[in-house]
Structures are given as structure tokens and as C-alpha cells.
Enzyme design. Structure first.
Site, PDB file in Angstrom:
ATOM      1  N   SER A 157      -4.132   7.119  13.756  1.00 55.28           N
ATOM      2  CA  SER A 157      -4.336   8.532  13.030  1.00 55.28           C
ATOM      3  C   SER A 157      -4.960   9.554  13.996  1.00 55.28           C
ATOM      4  CB  SER A 157      -5.499   8.119  12.135  1.00 55.28           C
ATOM      5  OG  SER A 157      -6.175   9.183  11.491  1.00 55.28           O
ATOM      6  N   LYS A 175      -9.572   2.930  14.589  1.00 52.83           N
ATOM      7  CA  LYS A 175      -8.257   3.207  15.050  1.00 52.83           C
ATOM      8  C   LYS A 175      -8.221   3.428  16.618  1.00 52.83           C
ATOM      9  CE  LYS A 175      -6.338   3.397  11.338  1.00 52.83           C
ATOM     10  NZ  LYS A 175      -5.558   2.043  10.805  1.00 52.83           N
ATOM     11  N   TYR A 195     -14.518   4.068  10.491  1.00 53.85           N
ATOM     12  CA  TYR A 195     -13.223   3.948  10.084  1.00 53.85           C
ATOM     13  C   TYR A 195     -12.284   4.610  11.614  1.00 53.85           C
ATOM     14  CZ  TYR A 195      -8.399   5.227   8.995  1.00 53.85           C
ATOM     15  OH  TYR A 195      -7.171   5.551   8.865  1.00 53.85           O
ATOM     16  N   LEU A 253      -3.844  -7.268  -1.506  1.00 47.70           N
ATOM     17  CA  LEU A 253      -3.821  -6.400  -2.602  1.00 47.70           C
ATOM     18  C   LEU A 253      -5.264  -6.059  -2.991  1.00 47.70           C
ATOM     19  CD1 LEU A 253      -1.640  -8.606  -5.081  1.00 47.70           C
ATOM     20  CD2 LEU A 253      -0.883  -6.890  -3.816  1.00 47.70           C
ATOM     21  N   GLY A 267       0.625  -1.140  -0.035  1.00 44.99           N
ATOM     22  CA  GLY A 267      -0.025   0.031   0.058  1.00 44.99           C
ATOM     23  C   GLY A 267       0.911   1.151  -0.071  1.00 44.99           C
ATOM     24  N   TYR A 268       0.213   2.357   0.105  1.00 44.82           N
ATOM     25  CA  TYR A 268       0.851   3.539   0.057  1.00 44.82           C
ATOM     26  C   TYR A 268       1.865   4.063   1.192  1.00 44.82           C
ATOM     27  CZ  TYR A 268       1.135   8.949   0.058  1.00 44.82           C
ATOM     28  OH  TYR A 268       1.315  10.203   0.289  1.00 44.82           O
ATOM     29  N   GLY A 302     -18.800  15.939   8.221  1.00 45.72           N
ATOM     30  CA  GLY A 302     -17.812  15.381   8.911  1.00 45.72           C
ATOM     31  C   GLY A 302     -16.466  15.805   8.868  1.00 45.72           C
ATOM     32  N   PHE A 351       0.214  -2.005   8.811  1.00 43.62           N
ATOM     33  CA  PHE A 351      -0.252  -0.933   7.943  1.00 43.62           C
ATOM     34  C   PHE A 351      -1.889  -1.445   7.626  1.00 43.62           C
ATOM     35  CE2 PHE A 351       4.034   0.190   7.129  1.00 43.62           C
ATOM     36  CZ  PHE A 351       4.068   1.433   7.605  1.00 43.62           C
ATOM     37  N   LYS A 381      -9.351   2.068   4.939  1.00 41.45           N
ATOM     38  CA  LYS A 381      -9.284   3.343   5.168  1.00 41.45           C
ATOM     39  C   LYS A 381     -10.039   4.432   4.389  1.00 41.45           C
ATOM     40  CE  LYS A 381      -6.009   4.692   1.708  1.00 41.45           C
ATOM     41  NZ  LYS A 381      -4.689   5.502   1.271  1.00 41.45           N
TER      42      LYS A 381
HETATM   43  P1  NAD Z   1      -3.439   1.630   1.788  1.00 42.28           P
HETATM   44  O1  NAD Z   1      -4.748   1.312   1.527  1.00 42.28           O
HETATM   45  O2  NAD Z   1      -2.702   2.214   0.639  1.00 42.28           O
HETATM   46  O3  NAD Z   1      -2.636   0.495   2.305  1.00 42.28           O
HETATM   47  C1  NAD Z   1      -3.220  -0.455   2.988  1.00 42.28           C
HETATM   48  C2  NAD Z   1      -2.746  -1.907   2.605  1.00 42.28           C
HETATM   49  O4  NAD Z   1      -3.328  -2.928   3.515  1.00 42.28           O
HETATM   50  C3  NAD Z   1      -3.144  -2.135   1.000  1.00 42.28           C
HETATM   51  O5  NAD Z   1      -2.369  -2.613   0.040  1.00 42.28           O
HETATM   52  C4  NAD Z   1      -4.389  -3.182   1.214  1.00 42.28           C
HETATM   53  O6  NAD Z   1      -4.491  -4.282   0.130  1.00 42.28           O
HETATM   54  C5  NAD Z   1      -3.920  -3.957   2.379  1.00 42.28           C
HETATM   55  N1  NAD Z   1      -4.993  -4.770   3.120  1.00 42.28           N
HETATM   56  C6  NAD Z   1      -6.083  -4.170   3.485  1.00 42.28           C
HETATM   57  N2  NAD Z   1      -6.900  -4.854   4.525  1.00 42.28           N
HETATM   58  C7  NAD Z   1      -6.000  -6.100   4.430  1.00 42.28           C
HETATM   59  C8  NAD Z   1      -6.254  -7.406   4.874  1.00 42.28           C
HETATM   60  N3  NAD Z   1      -7.264  -7.827   5.823  1.00 42.28           N
HETATM   61  N4  NAD Z   1      -5.295  -8.238   4.847  1.00 42.28           N
HETATM   62  C9  NAD Z   1      -4.140  -8.040   4.158  1.00 42.28           C
HETATM   63  N5  NAD Z   1      -3.878  -6.979   3.615  1.00 42.28           N
HETATM   64  C10 NAD Z   1      -4.880  -5.894   3.423  1.00 42.28           C
HETATM   65  O7  NAD Z   1      -3.480   2.573   2.837  1.00 42.28           O
HETATM   66  P2  NAD Z   1      -2.355   3.592   3.569  1.00 42.28           P
HETATM   67  O8  NAD Z   1      -2.743   5.136   3.018  1.00 42.28           O
HETATM   68  O9  NAD Z   1      -0.962   3.046   3.164  1.00 42.28           O
HETATM   69  O10 NAD Z   1      -2.488   3.546   5.025  1.00 42.28           O
HETATM   70  C11 NAD Z   1      -1.855   2.489   5.699  1.00 42.28           C
HETATM   71  C12 NAD Z   1      -2.269   2.497   7.104  1.00 42.28           C
HETATM   72  O11 NAD Z   1      -2.141   4.080   7.702  1.00 42.28           O
HETATM   73  C13 NAD Z   1      -3.819   2.180   7.382  1.00 42.28           C
HETATM   74  O12 NAD Z   1      -3.845   1.600   8.461  1.00 42.28           O
HETATM   75  C14 NAD Z   1      -4.407   3.548   7.390  1.00 42.28           C
HETATM   76  O13 NAD Z   1      -5.617   3.655   8.165  1.00 42.28           O
HETATM   77  C15 NAD Z   1      -3.265   4.251   8.189  1.00 42.28           C
HETATM   78  N6  NAD Z   1      -3.615   5.668   8.002  1.00 42.28           N
HETATM   79  C16 NAD Z   1      -3.442   6.131   6.749  1.00 42.28           C
HETATM   80  C17 NAD Z   1      -3.552   7.687   6.472  1.00 42.28           C
HETATM   81  C18 NAD Z   1      -3.934   8.196   5.210  1.00 42.28           C
HETATM   82  O14 NAD Z   1      -4.163   9.345   5.040  1.00 42.28           O
HETATM   83  N7  NAD Z   1      -3.343   7.498   4.053  1.00 42.28           N
HETATM   84  C19 NAD Z   1      -3.690   8.460   7.699  1.00 42.28           C
HETATM   85  C20 NAD Z   1      -3.593   7.896   8.968  1.00 42.28           C
HETATM   86  C21 NAD Z   1      -3.605   6.675   9.087  1.00 42.28           C
HETATM   87  C1  WQD Z   2      -7.925  17.603   3.665  1.00 37.30           C
HETATM   88  C2  WQD Z   2      -8.627  18.864   3.287  1.00 37.30           C
HETATM   89  C3  WQD Z   2     -11.100  18.508   3.165  1.00 37.30           C
HETATM   90  C4  WQD Z   2     -10.835  16.905  -1.138  1.00 37.30           C
HETATM   91  C5  WQD Z   2      -8.971  12.113   5.864  1.00 37.30           C
HETATM   92  C6  WQD Z   2      -9.402  11.265   7.098  1.00 37.30           C
HETATM   93  C7  WQD Z   2      -8.516  11.036   8.487  1.00 37.30           C
HETATM   94  C8  WQD Z   2      -6.998  10.432   7.712  1.00 37.30           C
HETATM   95  C9  WQD Z   2      -6.631  11.231   6.478  1.00 37.30           C
HETATM   96  C10 WQD Z   2      -6.739   8.270   7.799  1.00 37.30           C
HETATM   97  C11 WQD Z   2     -10.032  18.923   4.056  1.00 37.30           C
HETATM   98  C12 WQD Z   2     -10.498  19.258   1.982  1.00 37.30           C
HETATM   99  C13 WQD Z   2     -10.444  17.385   0.266  1.00 37.30           C
HETATM  100  C14 WQD Z   2     -11.388  17.584  -1.927  1.00 37.30           C
HETATM  101  C15 WQD Z   2     -11.180  19.588  -0.377  1.00 37.30           C
HETATM  102  N1  WQD Z   2      -7.033   9.230   7.102  1.00 37.30           N
HETATM  103  N2  WQD Z   2     -10.716  18.693   0.519  1.00 37.30           N
HETATM  104  N3  WQD Z   2     -11.517  18.792  -1.647  1.00 37.30           N
HETATM  105  O1  WQD Z   2     -10.210  14.804   5.791  1.00 37.30           O
HETATM  106  O2  WQD Z   2      -8.083  15.756   6.615  1.00 37.30           O
HETATM  107  O3  WQD Z   2      -8.520  13.186   6.598  1.00 37.30           O
HETATM  108  O4  WQD Z   2      -7.854  11.307   5.582  1.00 37.30           O
HETATM  109  O5  WQD Z   2      -6.693   8.076   9.202  1.00 37.30           O
HETATM  110  O6  WQD Z   2      -8.990   9.966   9.222  1.00 37.30           O
HETATM  111  O7  WQD Z   2     -10.731  11.713   7.438  1.00 37.30           O
HETATM  112  O8  WQD Z   2      -7.936  14.408   4.542  1.00 37.30           O
HETATM  113  O9  WQD Z   2      -7.520  14.649   2.290  1.00 37.30           O
HETATM  114  O10 WQD Z   2      -9.741  14.221   2.749  1.00 37.30           O
HETATM  115  O11 WQD Z   2      -9.076  16.726   3.190  1.00 37.30           O
HETATM  116  O12 WQD Z   2     -11.367  20.765  -0.225  1.00 37.30           O
HETATM  117  O13 WQD Z   2     -11.641  17.415  -2.968  1.00 37.30           O
HETATM  118  O14 WQD Z   2      -8.887  19.261   1.938  1.00 37.30           O
HETATM  119  O15 WQD Z   2     -12.214  19.330   3.106  1.00 37.30           O
HETATM  120  O16 WQD Z   2     -10.162  20.135   4.656  1.00 37.30           O
HETATM  121  P1  WQD Z   2      -9.084  14.549   6.045  1.00 37.30           P
HETATM  122  P2  WQD Z   2      -8.461  14.840   2.982  1.00 37.30           P
END
Ligand code: NAD
Ligand code: WQD
Length: 341
Positions: free
Chosen positions: A127, A156, A152, A35, A12-13, A300, A83, A87
């Protein structure tokens, strides 16, 4: 011999960037990912960056038997970075059971296997969503958590509690929960990055897809917030900086430098940028003009949040280093790579 790290969600990312940093720091990595939100090709691109293709297994960590079988076959794991999770905030409101099952059951399966197969250390992806809209900014690790805004977000919060309770009952276990603010950007090689499926919910992928012509216009959700320009403020952290913090957290656990067996760190930059500042920053970094319009607030959404990074900076000896424009340029380079532009 190199320490062996299991990275769940490693294609993932954030996981893929962390695998690169782990390999470049000399760790042996094994990825488990089903995947569901990533592509197998990520492994080849990791290899192009680091010279080593990580070991990989494709299965669902919410499947207890498969998870147990994996640990039975793979001895010698020194630590786990967990990870893997679903999400998408909006999807979690529509399909709460899917989110609770995937995110909570996989966590419990992993912890049960850690106890059974003696794997002492785990780093968990939490998060800043656990803080909701904080009453006081910036947010420290002591800022009280609030009721989650979405299923979601609640996964967390509950996973943090599961982790905390489990290490309290099992003194051999050590856990670090990392609360990410808003991860953005891509690897400077442009070989790995964020791959949203369908229409992106997050701001930066929407910006880059609009710039690439896939979306007609970017909608700015609200310009009447109590912020200097009226748009909402977040703490956007470069994904490579974030990935490096995981290597630090792993080293901390492996060297026994953790102060308690459940620790929490905020991972952010300490700076908040508004949506309009992000648009300007992108235009400045890339020279590409964005078509955008102001629309109503998104349900939200919180108004503003950014991290107090003091504790992570001092205790981990880690600091986010990359600037906003540099980071947004990496997002654009990644989008161009994906689209073949
Ligand atoms: P992502 O979706 O790119 O990566 C998550 C990976 O987990 C994916 O490759 C997916 O295929 C895999 N996956 C999901 N469920 C699975 C399962 N049951 N078994 C095996 N693999 C599984 O997401 P990301 O952005 O890289 O996020 C990684 C972690 O960080 C997540 O826990 C997410 O909640 C957390 N997080 C992400 C953000 C964000 O904004 N990207 C912010 C805060 C926290
Ligand atoms: C950022 C800002 C939007 C899209 C989310 C989850 C949070 C975390 C990260 C995992 C906000 C604004 C967005 C658009 C916009 N994930 N926006 N136009 O909402 O801070 O957080 O992702 O844990 O749990 O809630 O991130 O990137 O969606 O938005 O104006 O098309 O951009 O309103 O202010 P957010 P985001």
C-alpha cells in the site's frame, strides 16, 4: 496446461476483480478466503462474468496446520497472489494484536509453505500507506518509506521486509510487492464490487451510500489543507485497472522477466484528485446530488499523495486507463445493484 494461481482473499474487493482478470487471461484459479470480510455469493457472480466458478477453500491462513495441509493437498500451484489481510485502519489502532497476528502470521505461513512445497512466485498487496506523507511528490518506488501511522500500515511495511528478507535467503523464490494507491470503482457488470461491513471508512463507499440514502450526509474531512481547494488529495485507481496489473505481475514472474527476486511497483494513475473534486466528479457522472458538509480533519490523515507511474508503465508495460467519472459511475452502479435500486 493452464498455469494455476492461488489467490488468497480472492472473494474480497480487489481479489474478486483480479480473479476475473486472471480467468479471462486463461489462468486456473484457486481461492482461499475465510470470508471474514466477504461473502460466498461472490463466487457465483464471478461465474456469471467469466463462465467459470473458481475453486474455493474456506479457512484461516493464520492457521499454520490448515495452511500446510492446503499446500500438501494442492500441488501444481505456479504462483500466489496474497490479498488476504485485515485492512481497517481505525480498527487496527484499537486491536493491534489482531492485525499483527492476521496479517503477519498469514504471510509467514504462506512463505514457509512456498519453501516447503516449492512454489516459486508470490505477488503481495502492499500500500502507498508505507510512504506516509512524502516530502516530495509524486511518489516513486525510491521514495523513502516512513514510520507507519497505524498498526495496519505497519503490517504492510513489516510484510514487505519479511518478503524481501525471505527471498534474499531463498534464491528460488521471486516476489513482487505492489503498492496500491486508492482503489475505487467496481466491475462494469456491477456484479462484483466493494462490500464494506457497517459504516464505511473510505470515501467512495461513503459517497455511494449517501447517494443511496443510507447515510444522511457525507463529511468532508478538512478544507484547510495546503491544496488548491483545501481538501485532501489522493490518487484514486480503478479496481479493474489494478486487477489487470496483477495479471501482468504474474506473467512477469512466470516468464522470468523480473530483474531481481524482490521487486516493488507503485500502482496508481499519476493524478491526484481532492475530496471536493471527487464529490463533483460523482455528481457529474451520475446526475445525483450529494448532501455534504465540511468538518474537521480526520486524525492520522495525510494531506496529499499521488504516484509517479513511470516505472510501472515502462517496466510492466501497464497503465491505468479508466477515467475518474467512468470509474465513479461503476461504483454507483454497484451500490444500486447491492441495494436493489
Ligand atoms: P477485502 O477485505 O475486501 O479482501 C480481503 C479478503 O481477505 C477478505 O475476503 C477476507 O475475508 C480475507 N481474509 C482476511 N484475513 C484472512 C485470513 N486470515 N485467512 C483467509 N482469508 C482472509 O480487502 P481488499 O480491499 O480487497 O484488499 C485486498 C488487499 O489489498 C489487502 O491486503 C489490503 O490490505 C490491500 N490494500 C487494500 C487497499 C484498499 O484501499 N482497498 C489499499 C492498499 C492495499
Ligand atoms: C480518502 C480521502 C479522507 C471519508 C485509506 C488507508 C490506506 C489505504 C486506502 C490500504 C481522505 C477523505 C474519507 C469520508 C472524507 N488502504 N474522506 N470523508 O485515508 O487515503 O486511505 O484507504 O492500504 O492505508 O489509510 O482513504 O478513502 O479513507 O479517504 O472526507 O467520509 O477522503 O479524509 O482525504 P485514505 P479514504
Amino acid at each position: 496446461m493452464a498455469n494455476k494461481i492461488l489467490v488468497t482473499g480472492g472473494t474480497g474487493y480487489i481479489g474478486s476483480h483480479t480473479v476475473v482478470e486472471l480467468q479471462e487471461s486463461g489462468f486456473d484459479v484457486i481461492i482461499v478466503d475465510n470470508l471474514s470480510n466477504s461473502k460466498i455469493e461472490v463466487l457465483d457472480n464471478i461465474e456469471k462474468i467469466t463462465g467459470t466458478k473458481p475453486a474455493f477453500e474456506n479457512f484461516d491462513l493464520a492457521d499454520k496446520d490448515k495452511t500446510d495441509d492446503f499446500f500438501k493437498r494442492n500441488g501444481g500451484i505456479d504462483a500466489i497472489i496474497h490479498f488476504a489481510a485485515s485492512k481497517a485502519v481505525g480498527e487496527s489502532v484499537e486491536k493491534p494484536i489482531l492485525y499483527y497476528r492476521n496479517n503477519l502470521v498469514s504471510m509467514m505461513n504462506i512463505l514457509e509453505c512456498q519453501i516447503k512445497y516449492d512454489v516459486a512466485n508470490i505477488v503481495f498487496s502492499s500500500s502507498c500507506t508505507v510512504y506516509g506523507q512524502p516530502d516530495v511528490l509524486p511518489v516513486t518506488e525510491q521514495t523513502p518509506r516512513k514510520d507507519a501511522e497505524s498498526p495496519y500500515g505497519n503490517t504492510k511495511r513489516v510484510n514487505e521486509d519479511i518478503l524481501n528478507d525471505t527471498v534474499a535467503a531463498n534464491p528460488k523464490l521471486n516476489a513482487i510487492a505492489l503498492r496500491y494507491f486508492n482503489p475505487v470503482g467496481a466491475h462494469p457488470s456491477a456484479l462484483i464490487g466493494e462490500l464494506p461491513l457497517g459504516i464505511p471508512n473510505n470515501l467512495v463507499p461513503f459517497i455511494t451510500q449517501t447517494a443511496a440514502g443510507l447515510r444522511d450526509e457525507l463529511k468532508v474531512f478538512g478544507d484547510n489543507y495546503n491544496t488548491p481547494d483545501g481538501s485532501a488529495i489522493r490518487d484514486y485507481i480503478n479496481v479493474v485497472d489494478l486487477a489487470k496489473a496483477h495479471v501482468v505481475a504474474i506473467n512477469r514472474l512466470l516468464s522470468g522477466k523480473n530483474k531481481t527476486n524482490y521487486e516493488v511497483f507503485n500502482l496508481g494513475t499519476g493524478f491526484g484528485y481532492s475530496v471536493l473534486e471527487m464529490i463533483l466528479g460523482f455528481e457529474k457522472a451520475t446526475g445525483v446530488k450529494l448532501n455534504y458538509k465540511i468538518v474537521d480533519r480526520r486524525a492520522g490523515d495525510i494531506e496529499k499523495i499521488w504516484a509517479d507511474t513511470t516505472y510501472a508503465n515502462e517496466e510492466l508495460g501497464w497503465k491505468a486507463e479508466k477515467g475518474l467519472e467512468e470509474t465513479l459511475l461503476t461504483s454507483w452502479n454497484w451500490e444500486k445493484y447491492v441495494r436493489g435500486i
